[in-house]
Scaffold this motif. Structure first.
Motif, PDB file in Angstrom:
ATOM      1  N   MET A 174      -5.640  17.869   0.135  1.00 17.41           N
ATOM      2  CA  MET A 174      -4.191  17.607   0.365  1.00 17.41           C
ATOM      3  C   MET A 174      -3.893  16.154   0.318  1.00 17.41           C
ATOM      4  O   MET A 174      -2.767  15.913  -0.072  1.00 17.41           O
ATOM      5  CB  MET A 174      -3.861  18.636   1.535  1.00 17.41           C
ATOM      6  N   ALA A 175      -4.717  15.368   1.070  1.00 14.10           N
ATOM      7  CA  ALA A 175      -4.660  14.008   1.247  1.00 14.10           C
ATOM      8  C   ALA A 175      -4.712  13.246  -0.121  1.00 14.10           C
ATOM      9  O   ALA A 175      -3.571  12.234  -0.457  1.00 14.10           O
ATOM     10  CB  ALA A 175      -5.615  13.264   2.120  1.00 14.10           C
ATOM     11  N   ILE A 176      -5.281  13.535  -0.948  1.00 12.13           N
ATOM     12  CA  ILE A 176      -5.504  13.006  -2.339  1.00 12.13           C
ATOM     13  C   ILE A 176      -3.904  13.498  -3.275  1.00 12.13           C
ATOM     14  O   ILE A 176      -3.626  12.444  -3.832  1.00 12.13           O
ATOM     15  CB  ILE A 176      -6.804  13.475  -2.996  1.00 12.13           C
ATOM     16  N   ILE A 177      -3.805  14.547  -2.715  1.00 14.22           N
ATOM     17  CA  ILE A 177      -2.394  14.954  -3.681  1.00 14.22           C
ATOM     18  C   ILE A 177      -1.223  13.995  -3.275  1.00 14.22           C
ATOM     19  O   ILE A 177      -0.440  13.588  -3.969  1.00 14.22           O
ATOM     20  CB  ILE A 177      -2.125  16.477  -3.587  1.00 14.22           C
ATOM     21  N   TYR A 178      -1.101  14.152  -2.022  1.00 16.01           N
ATOM     22  CA  TYR A 178      -0.028  13.023  -1.393  1.00 16.01           C
ATOM     23  C   TYR A 178      -0.143  11.854  -1.789  1.00 16.01           C
ATOM     24  O   TYR A 178       0.780  10.978  -2.117  1.00 16.01           O
ATOM     25  CB  TYR A 178      -0.064  13.160   0.193  1.00 16.01           C
ATOM     26  N   ALA A 179      -1.462  11.190  -1.828  1.00 14.15           N
ATOM     27  CA  ALA A 179      -1.615   9.872  -2.220  1.00 14.15           C
ATOM     28  C   ALA A 179      -1.184   9.493  -3.638  1.00 14.15           C
ATOM     29  O   ALA A 179      -0.708   8.723  -3.844  1.00 14.15           O
ATOM     30  CB  ALA A 179      -3.062   9.374  -1.977  1.00 14.15           C
ATOM     31  N   THR A 180      -1.658  10.442  -4.481  1.00 17.52           N
ATOM     32  CA  THR A 180      -1.258  10.716  -5.835  1.00 17.52           C
ATOM     33  C   THR A 180       0.233  10.380  -6.058  1.00 17.52           C
ATOM     34  O   THR A 180       0.952   9.483  -6.746  1.00 17.52           O
ATOM     35  CB  THR A 180      -1.650  11.429  -6.707  1.00 17.52           C
ATOM     36  N   LEU A 181       0.969  11.392  -5.342  1.00 13.98           N
ATOM     37  CA  LEU A 181       2.453  11.325  -5.299  1.00 13.98           C
ATOM     38  C   LEU A 181       3.046  10.113  -4.854  1.00 13.98           C
ATOM     39  O   LEU A 181       4.042   9.534  -5.663  1.00 13.98           O
ATOM     40  CB  LEU A 181       3.052  12.606  -4.651  1.00 13.98           C
ATOM     41  N   ILE A 182       2.416   9.428  -3.952  1.00 13.84           N
ATOM     42  CA  ILE A 182       2.987   8.201  -3.326  1.00 13.84           C
ATOM     43  C   ILE A 182       2.952   7.171  -4.513  1.00 13.84           C
ATOM     44  O   ILE A 182       3.723   6.302  -4.785  1.00 13.84           O
ATOM     45  CB  ILE A 182       2.524   7.711  -2.082  1.00 13.84           C
ATOM     46  N   VAL A 183       1.595   7.117  -5.250  1.00 15.28           N
ATOM     47  CA  VAL A 183       1.303   6.135  -6.220  1.00 15.28           C
ATOM     48  C   VAL A 183       2.196   6.155  -7.089  1.00 15.28           C
ATOM     49  O   VAL A 183       2.724   5.229  -7.844  1.00 15.28           O
ATOM     50  CB  VAL A 183      -0.134   6.101  -6.472  1.00 15.28           C
ATOM     51  N   LYS A 184       2.511   7.246  -7.766  1.00 17.40           N
ATOM     52  CA  LYS A 184       3.319   7.597  -8.647  1.00 17.40           C
ATOM     53  C   LYS A 184       4.802   7.589  -8.615  1.00 17.40           C
ATOM     54  O   LYS A 184       6.088   7.546  -9.220  1.00 17.40           O
ATOM     55  CB  LYS A 184       3.385   9.016  -9.352  1.00 17.40           C
ATOM     56  N   GLY A 185       5.232   7.197  -7.196  1.00 15.33           N
ATOM     57  CA  GLY A 185       6.471   7.164  -6.736  1.00 15.33           C
ATOM     58  C   GLY A 185       7.396   8.362  -6.320  1.00 15.33           C
ATOM     59  O   GLY A 185       8.612   8.364  -6.271  1.00 15.33           O
ATOM     60  N   LYS A 186       6.808   9.527  -6.498  1.00 19.34           N
ATOM     61  CA  LYS A 186       7.427  10.952  -6.115  1.00 19.34           C
ATOM     62  C   LYS A 186       7.764  10.988  -4.682  1.00 19.34           C
ATOM     63  O   LYS A 186       8.513  11.786  -4.321  1.00 19.34           O
ATOM     64  CB  LYS A 186       6.674  11.974  -6.653  1.00 19.34           C
ATOM     65  N   LYS A 187       7.063  10.639  -4.053  1.00 19.82           N
ATOM     66  CA  LYS A 187       7.113  10.662  -2.476  1.00 19.82           C
ATOM     67  C   LYS A 187       6.715   9.302  -1.710  1.00 19.82           C
ATOM     68  O   LYS A 187       6.373   8.285  -2.325  1.00 19.82           O
ATOM     69  CB  LYS A 187       6.074  11.599  -1.846  1.00 19.82           C
ATOM     70  N   SER A 188       7.053   9.181  -0.311  1.00 21.89           N
ATOM     71  CA  SER A 188       6.754   7.820   0.413  1.00 21.89           C
ATOM     72  C   SER A 188       5.805   8.302   1.433  1.00 21.89           C
ATOM     73  O   SER A 188       5.676   9.388   1.873  1.00 21.89           O
ATOM     74  CB  SER A 188       8.010   7.150   0.631  1.00 21.89           C
ATOM     75  N   TYR A 189       5.382   7.405   2.105  1.00 24.65           N
ATOM     76  CA  TYR A 189       4.381   7.348   2.903  1.00 24.65           C
ATOM     77  C   TYR A 189       4.926   8.041   4.309  1.00 24.65           C
ATOM     78  O   TYR A 189       4.324   9.069   4.887  1.00 24.65           O
ATOM     79  CB  TYR A 189       3.889   6.158   3.412  1.00 24.65           C
TER      80      TYR A 189
END
Length: 42
Positions: A1-16
């Motif tokens: 799950m952490a990798i999914i969140y990190a990917t979304l953050i890198v793509k700009g879809k989510k923030s930390y």
């Protein structure tokens, strides 16, 4: 799950700050490993 969140953050879809508290440290480590520390904003 952490990798999914990190990917979304890198793509700009989510923030930390949107990451659930219980996996924040894991997501932080993934972002550091990807050399994307600048995206870690509390």
């Amino acid at each position: 799950m952490a990798i999914i969140y990190a990917t979304l953050i890198v793509k700009g879809k989510k923030s930390y700050v949107e990451v659930p508290e219980k996996i924040k440290s894991q997501v932080k480590q993934v972002l550091i490993d990807l050399e994307c520390e600048d995206l870690i904003e509390e």
